[in-house]
Each structure stands twice: as C-alpha cells, then as structure tokens.
Design a protein around this motif. Structure first.
Motif, PDB file in Angstrom:
ATOM      1  N   GLN A   1       0.847  -1.193   0.000  1.00  0.00           N
ATOM      2  CA  GLN A   1       0.000   0.000   0.000  1.00  0.00           C
ATOM      3  C   GLN A   1       0.887   1.250   0.000  1.00  0.00           C
ATOM      4  N   TRP A   2       0.528   2.237   0.837  1.00  0.00           N
ATOM      5  CA  TRP A   2       1.337   3.461   0.876  1.00  0.00           C
ATOM      6  C   TRP A   2       2.287   3.435   2.078  1.00  0.00           C
ATOM      7  N   GLY A   3       2.844   2.290   2.386  1.00  0.00           N
ATOM      8  CA  GLY A   3       3.760   2.182   3.514  1.00  0.00           C
ATOM      9  C   GLY A   3       2.999   1.927   4.809  1.00  0.00           C
ATOM     10  N   ASP A   4       3.754   1.683   5.883  1.00  0.00           N
ATOM     11  CA  ASP A   4       3.186   1.488   7.221  1.00  0.00           C
ATOM     12  C   ASP A   4       2.258   0.283   7.292  1.00  0.00           C
ATOM     13  N   GLU A   5       2.577  -0.762   6.550  1.00  0.00           N
ATOM     14  CA  GLU A   5       1.726  -1.955   6.539  1.00  0.00           C
ATOM     15  C   GLU A   5       2.040  -2.887   7.712  1.00  0.00           C
TER      16      GLU A   5
ATOM     17  N   ALA B   1      16.334   7.052   5.837  1.00  0.00           N
ATOM     18  CA  ALA B   1      15.752   7.163   7.177  1.00  0.00           C
ATOM     19  C   ALA B   1      14.334   7.735   7.143  1.00  0.00           C
ATOM     20  N   ASN B   2      13.716   7.719   5.964  1.00  0.00           N
ATOM     21  CA  ASN B   2      12.288   8.080   5.873  1.00  0.00           C
ATOM     22  C   ASN B   2      11.417   6.936   6.384  1.00  0.00           C
ATOM     23  N   ALA B   3      11.949   5.724   6.361  1.00  0.00           N
ATOM     24  CA  ALA B   3      11.190   4.560   6.823  1.00  0.00           C
ATOM     25  C   ALA B   3      11.136   4.554   8.342  1.00  0.00           C
ATOM     26  N   GLY B   4      10.168   3.854   8.866  1.00  0.00           N
ATOM     27  CA  GLY B   4      10.091   3.703  10.315  1.00  0.00           C
ATOM     28  C   GLY B   4       9.545   2.325  10.608  1.00  0.00           C
TER      29      GLY B   4
ATOM     30  N   ILE C   1       4.853  17.716  -1.285  1.00  0.00           N
ATOM     31  CA  ILE C   1       4.499  16.303  -1.436  1.00  0.00           C
ATOM     32  C   ILE C   1       4.066  15.740  -0.083  1.00  0.00           C
ATOM     33  N   GLY C   2       4.497  16.436   0.983  1.00  0.00           N
ATOM     34  CA  GLY C   2       4.259  15.892   2.319  1.00  0.00           C
ATOM     35  C   GLY C   2       5.343  14.891   2.674  1.00  0.00           C
ATOM     36  N   THR C   3       6.587  15.213   2.319  1.00  0.00           N
ATOM     37  CA  THR C   3       7.687  14.260   2.559  1.00  0.00           C
ATOM     38  C   THR C   3       8.010  14.182   4.046  1.00  0.00           C
ATOM     39  N   THR C   4       8.930  13.289   4.356  1.00  0.00           N
ATOM     40  CA  THR C   4       9.368  13.140   5.747  1.00  0.00           C
ATOM     41  C   THR C   4      10.450  14.176   6.089  1.00  0.00           C
ATOM     42  N   LYS C   5      10.836  14.972   5.121  1.00  0.00           N
ATOM     43  CA  LYS C   5      11.886  16.003   5.265  1.00  0.00           C
ATOM     44  C   LYS C   5      13.224  15.420   5.717  1.00  0.00           C
TER      45      LYS C   5
ATOM     46  N   ALA D   1      11.286  -0.806   1.995  1.00  0.00           N
ATOM     47  CA  ALA D   1      10.713   0.216   2.878  1.00  0.00           C
ATOM     48  C   ALA D   1       9.599   0.929   2.108  1.00  0.00           C
ATOM     49  N   GLN D   2       8.819   1.747   2.807  1.00  0.00           N
ATOM     50  CA  GLN D   2       7.648   2.415   2.195  1.00  0.00           C
ATOM     51  C   GLN D   2       6.713   1.367   1.563  1.00  0.00           C
ATOM     52  N   GLY D   3       6.114   1.676   0.420  1.00  0.00           N
ATOM     53  CA  GLY D   3       5.171   0.712  -0.144  1.00  0.00           C
ATOM     54  C   GLY D   3       5.049   0.903  -1.646  1.00  0.00           C
TER      55      GLY D   3
ATOM     56  N   LEU E   1       2.694   1.736  -3.649  1.00  0.00           N
ATOM     57  CA  LEU E   1       2.001   2.905  -4.208  1.00  0.00           C
ATOM     58  C   LEU E   1       2.799   4.195  -4.003  1.00  0.00           C
ATOM     59  N   LEU E   2       3.966   4.055  -3.356  1.00  0.00           N
ATOM     60  CA  LEU E   2       4.887   5.196  -3.229  1.00  0.00           C
ATOM     61  C   LEU E   2       6.080   5.033  -4.162  1.00  0.00           C
ATOM     62  N   ASP E   3       6.063   4.011  -5.004  1.00  0.00           N
ATOM     63  CA  ASP E   3       7.166   3.782  -5.947  1.00  0.00           C
ATOM     64  C   ASP E   3       7.227   4.939  -6.960  1.00  0.00           C
TER      65      ASP E   3
ATOM     66  N   TYR F   1       3.256  12.193  -5.987  1.00  0.00           N
ATOM     67  CA  TYR F   1       3.128  11.985  -4.540  1.00  0.00           C
ATOM     68  C   TYR F   1       3.683  10.622  -4.174  1.00  0.00           C
ATOM     69  N   VAL F   2       4.958  10.498  -4.303  1.00  0.00           N
ATOM     70  CA  VAL F   2       5.657   9.223  -4.120  1.00  0.00           C
ATOM     71  C   VAL F   2       6.984   9.485  -3.424  1.00  0.00           C
ATOM     72  N   THR F   3       7.678   8.433  -3.094  1.00  0.00           N
ATOM     73  CA  THR F   3       9.042   8.608  -2.622  1.00  0.00           C
ATOM     74  C   THR F   3       9.952   8.528  -3.858  1.00  0.00           C
ATOM     75  N   SER F   4      11.252   8.699  -3.672  1.00  0.00           N
ATOM     76  CA  SER F   4      12.114   8.838  -4.852  1.00  0.00           C
ATOM     77  C   SER F   4      12.857   7.567  -5.209  1.00  0.00           C
TER      78      SER F   4
ATOM     79  N   ARG G   1      -2.348   6.417   4.620  1.00  0.00           N
ATOM     80  CA  ARG G   1      -1.404   7.169   3.794  1.00  0.00           C
ATOM     81  C   ARG G   1      -0.931   8.368   4.619  1.00  0.00           C
ATOM     82  N   VAL G   2       0.355   8.694   4.537  1.00  0.00           N
ATOM     83  CA  VAL G   2       0.876   9.904   5.185  1.00  0.00           C
ATOM     84  C   VAL G   2       1.319  10.861   4.093  1.00  0.00           C
ATOM     85  N   GLY G   3       1.069  12.123   4.309  1.00  0.00           N
ATOM     86  CA  GLY G   3       1.467  13.095   3.288  1.00  0.00           C
ATOM     87  C   GLY G   3       0.348  13.316   2.290  1.00  0.00           C
TER      88      GLY G   3
ATOM     89  N   GLY H   1       5.728  11.256  13.239  1.00  0.00           N
ATOM     90  CA  GLY H   1       4.667  11.424  14.233  1.00  0.00           C
ATOM     91  C   GLY H   1       3.395  12.027  13.641  1.00  0.00           C
ATOM     92  N   ARG H   2       3.368  12.256  12.331  1.00  0.00           N
ATOM     93  CA  ARG H   2       2.175  12.855  11.713  1.00  0.00           C
ATOM     94  C   ARG H   2       1.000  11.883  11.758  1.00  0.00           C
ATOM     95  N   PRO H   3      -0.246  12.397  11.936  1.00  0.00           N
ATOM     96  CA  PRO H   3      -1.392  11.477  11.873  1.00  0.00           C
ATOM     97  C   PRO H   3      -1.530  10.928  10.465  1.00  0.00           C
TER      98      PRO H   3
HETATM   99  P1  IMP Z   1       9.994  11.102   1.221  1.00  0.00           P
HETATM  100  O1  IMP Z   1      10.235   9.639   1.042  1.00  0.00           O
HETATM  101  O2  IMP Z   1      10.429  11.620   2.575  1.00  0.00           O
HETATM  102  O3  IMP Z   1      10.524  11.926   0.091  1.00  0.00           O
HETATM  103  O4  IMP Z   1       8.404  11.328   1.193  1.00  0.00           O
HETATM  104  C1  IMP Z   1       7.633  11.096   0.023  1.00  0.00           C
HETATM  105  C2  IMP Z   1       6.278  10.483   0.384  1.00  0.00           C
HETATM  106  O5  IMP Z   1       6.471   9.173   0.900  1.00  0.00           O
HETATM  107  C3  IMP Z   1       5.512  11.251   1.472  1.00  0.00           C
HETATM  108  O6  IMP Z   1       4.129  11.131   1.223  1.00  0.00           O
HETATM  109  C4  IMP Z   1       5.856  10.484   2.735  1.00  0.00           C
HETATM  110  O7  IMP Z   1       4.872  10.633   3.741  1.00  0.00           O
HETATM  111  C5  IMP Z   1       5.891   9.068   2.200  1.00  0.00           C
HETATM  112  N1  IMP Z   1       6.729   8.183   2.986  1.00  0.00           N
HETATM  113  C6  IMP Z   1       8.076   8.125   3.013  1.00  0.00           C
HETATM  114  N2  IMP Z   1       8.493   7.152   3.842  1.00  0.00           N
HETATM  115  C7  IMP Z   1       7.380   6.563   4.327  1.00  0.00           C
HETATM  116  C8  IMP Z   1       7.156   5.455   5.200  1.00  0.00           C
HETATM  117  O8  IMP Z   1       8.074   4.792   5.682  1.00  0.00           O
HETATM  118  N3  IMP Z   1       5.858   5.160   5.462  1.00  0.00           N
HETATM  119  C9  IMP Z   1       4.828   5.839   4.891  1.00  0.00           C
HETATM  120  N4  IMP Z   1       4.981   6.854   4.070  1.00  0.00           N
HETATM  121  C10 IMP Z   1       6.254   7.222   3.782  1.00  0.00           C
END
Ligand code: IMP
Length: 425
Positions: free
Chosen positions: A12-16, A39-42, A126-130, A223-225, A227-229, A237-240, A272-274, A302-304
């Motif tokens: 999905q969009w990560g956090d599964e 380090a965007n993953a958690g 995009i709502g990235t994790t910065k 990491a991620q999911g 739909l963020l490819d 609205y994806v990761t890179s 979905r976050v972001g 920590g974002r909802p």
């Molecule tokens: P970035 O990967 O920080 O550039 O963020 C791009 C998009 O991917 C944003 O919508 C983030 O919220 C999302 N994202 C990045 N890493 C994760 C993750 O581990 N779980 C869920 N969403 C993520």
C-alpha cells in the motif's frame, strides 16, 4: 534444497506493519538487506517488551545470527546511521561483523535536508518526511551525488562537496541556511563522522554474491510501499526510489532470477501519510475510529496518518507489479469492533466503472470507490491461535480478498507482539 531469496515489501502506501513481519522471519535468514530509501522509513519492533523504531538499519538486527546489509540502492544520512548504531549498542546488540553498509550507497548531506524543507514549504509540497530523501536521489540521478566510495580520495570528496554547494547556493540564493554552509565545514564534519562508521562499509555486492554461492538465505526488505514507488506509485506523490520487487535487485546487486519468493504485506484497511490521492479515504468518524484504534501516527514524523477502507483495486495492481507469491495480512484486529467493514472492488469515474488501478493523480482524484460490505466479526481475534477457529465473518473477509487478488494470505497478524501471528497452511 535451494536457498531462500525472498523480497518482503509493502503493498500500500507504507506502514503496513513490515517491521514486525521481518522481525518474525529474520531467524530463517542469514542476511536481511535494505535495498532502497533511507531514514524516511520507520519500522517498529517490539523486542524484550520494549518498542524500537528503526529507520535505516534492517530490523533483522534484533536476530542474533542474522547479518544486516544497507544496500547500494539506499541513501544514507550519517547522523541517522550513527544515532541508530549508538541506540543498538546501548541495548547490547552486537554490530561488528553483523552490519554492512554498501560503498555504493549515496550520502544524504545537510544540504539535501535543507532543500527538502524548502520544497516542502511551497504549495507544491508532497508531504515528505523532510529527511532529504528526494534531494539525495536527485543528486544521484543528476550524477553529482556523493557515495561512500568517495571517502577513498579526500581531495575528490572536498571538490564534490564544494561544487554541489556552490551550485545549490546559486539555485536557492535566498536560503540563509544553505548560504551559511561552508564546504570545508561540511567536509570536516563528514570526515569525522565517517571515521565512526567506516568499519561497517564494504563491497556488499561481493558479500551478497558470496552468500548466494554459500547457499545462504537472504531477505530483501522493502521500505515504504508499492504505491509510493517513483514509477508505479501515485506520482508525484511518491518517494524517490523503488520499494517494489524490481528495486530489490537494483538496490542490492542480487540478480532477479535468484529471487524465489515475494511476500507482500497488506493492512486490513488503508493508510497514507502526506499528500496525494487516496480513493477510499474516510474523512468521517469511521476514519477517526480506525486512526484511534490502529494508533495511526507516522513512526518517523509522528504525523497522523490518513485512514480509509481496504482498496482491492490498488491491491490487485500491487500484487501484479511485484509478482507477489504470498500475503501477510496485518492489523485486522483494528477492525474487531466494527459492525460493518467495507472493501473497495471498483472505481467509478465519470459514470464509468474501472477495475484497474491507474497510477495517475487526476484519474484517482476523480474516482469514487464501489464497495462490497462485510458483516463485522465483532470479537477480539487475538484470542484465536489457528485460522479455523476464527469466526465465519472473518473467514469470509479473508477469503474474498484472496479470491479477488488471486494470491494466498499465508499469515495473519492479530496484534503488535511477535506471538500474535497466525500461520495458515
Ligand atoms: P519522502 O520519502 O520523505 O521523500 O516522502 C515522500 C512520500 O512518501 C511522502 O508522502 C511520505 O509521507 C511518504 N513516505 C516516506 N516514507 C514513508 C514510510 O516509511 N511510510 C509511509 N509513508 C512514507
């Protein structure tokens, strides 16, 4: 018997809930490899009754005999790396001879994080994790990135830092933070940090090829999911990077034909976050209830998280893209209290019905989900230890999903701890 080379990834969009699954599967593997992202993953893991969140180091590090690799496809922030090394050391976890970092991975430098923050301060955000992920991959693909290889020649390294900083200062002349960065200070700081983690750096491609020859089992951790490819997700609205199965090969050097299974992790609902499209999003009390019961807050920021029903149209697409061979269904227990549970089986767009996911933002923003309703099972499923004992309503839900996506759900997670996982034969 052939050795197991498995990709485990989010559908999905990560956090599964991948962290817990990797933690459970790790004992079966000699190596766990991160192949993309940074380090965007958690990944949250409960170990010795304590919760840990790892952002960079594979969660397999909690399994004593498992070696962990941060592959060439990742982007590594030395600060995040050193923080995690120190956290794990403080917990008495042995890293020497167990943690390996690819020389070919790219560094996230302070200027990448500044640019991420600048981009995110605009209306195009995009709502990235910065965490500097996008800008670091931008440098990589612009062929001006810095890899751990570059520390072999400090003159070359300094020149690259200076050139990159000068270039960025010209593009973002109004950024005080960027203008205050002096190449020599960044260089010295990186050299100092490098000395603290250099012992973990190696040729991980060689390491993994030796492991393949020695018939070792390898788990490639996405990491991620899906739909963020960057290609198959809801661009922009994806990761890179490529959290999908194809990325596993590119980001590790393991040949595609060596991979013999792909385990997809899917949550019983969607989050979905972001920013970005989310056809089954619930902006009502149901959404709030899922968020509350599922404790849906980002493990990194920590974002909802935005919450909604399970989207089978998107899931089917994710299974196809990744060639998923089996599924882990997570957090179904979050739906224990619901009288009715919905799953999306098609989209309606301009009075037309679509059963195929198209990763195009304008299309998805216009899609209304067509739902199939299920009667809730209304009981705590974590009391059941085998699939047959689950209520009929739960069986109906699980088996409908399987038939829709034509893929077996082999594991069902019924809670946060390691023990709360049902294996279906
Ligand atoms: P970035 O990967 O920080 O550039 O963020 C791009 C998009 O991917 C944003 O919508 C983030 O919220 C999302 N994202 C990045 N890493 C994760 C993750 O581990 N779980 C869920 N969403 C993520």
């Amino acid at each position: 018997m052939t050795n197991k080379i498995t990709v485990l990834l989010g559908l999905q969009w990560g956090d599964e809930g991948k962290g817990k699954v990797i933690d459970i599967l790790s004992p079966q593997y000699d190596f766990v490899v991160r192949y993309q992202g940074g380090a965007n993953a958690g990944h949250s893991i409960v170990f010795n009754n304590k919760k840990y969140v790892l952002h960079l180091i594979p969660s397999g590090i909690f399994t004593e005999h498992t070696k962990c690799v941060i592959g060439n496809g990742t982007v590594v922030d030395p600060d995040a790396l050193l923080d995690e090394i120190s956290l794990l050391k403080n917990e008495g976890i042995k890293l020497d001879g167990r943690l390996f970092l690819s020389e070919g991975a790219h560094l996230i430098l302070p200027y990448h994080k500044i640019i991420d923050a600048i981009n995110e301060s605009t209306s195009e955000k995009i709502g990235t994790t910065k965490r500097g992920i996008g800008p670091a991959y931008y440098s990589k693909y612009a062929r001006s990135g810095i890899r751990f290889y570059d520390f072999r020649n400090e003159d070359v390294l300094y020149n690259k830092i200076e050139r990159n900083l000068n270039y960025l200062k010209r593009i973002f002349p109004y950024s005080d933070e960027l203008n205050e960065l002096e190449p020599i200070i960044v260089f010295r700081d990186q050299i100092r940090k490098f000395s603290e983690y250099r012992k973990f750096i190696t040729d991980t491609t060689e390491l993994l090829h030796n492991a393949l020859n020695d018939k070792k089992n390898i788990l490639l951790e996405g990491a991620q999911g899906t739909l963020l490819d960057i290609d198959f997700g809801t661009y922009p609205y994806v990761t890179s990077s490529h959290p999908t199965a194809g990325g596993a090969s590119i980001g590790s050097g393991i040949p595609p034909l060596k991979i013999n299974s792909v385990i997809g992790v899917v949550k019983a609902y969607t989050t979905r976050v972001g920013e970005g499209p989310f056809p089954t999003e619930l902006i009502d009390d149901y959404g709030k209830k899922i968020a509350k019961l599922g404790v849906e807050f980002g493990a990194t920021t920590g974002r909802p998280r935005r919450c909604g029903w399970l989207d089978l149209v998107a899931l089917k697409y994710a299974c196809e893209i990744n060639g998923v061979t089996e599924i882990v269904l997570t957090k179904a227990d979050v739906l224990d209290e619901f009288d009715e549970i919905q799953v999306c089986v098609a989209y309606e767009n301009n009075s037309l019905k679509f059963t195929r996911f198209i990763p195009y933002v304008d299309f998805l923003n216009n899609c209304k989900p067509v739902y199939k309703s299920f009667k809730g099972w209304k009981t705590h499923i974590n009391q059941f230890k085998d699939y047959n004992s689950f209520p009929t309503e739960f069986h109906q839900f699980v088996e409908f999903i399987e038939n829709f996506i034509n893929t077996k759900i082999s594991f069902i997670s019924t809670g946060a701890s390691r023990e709360e996982m049902i294996i279906r034969n």
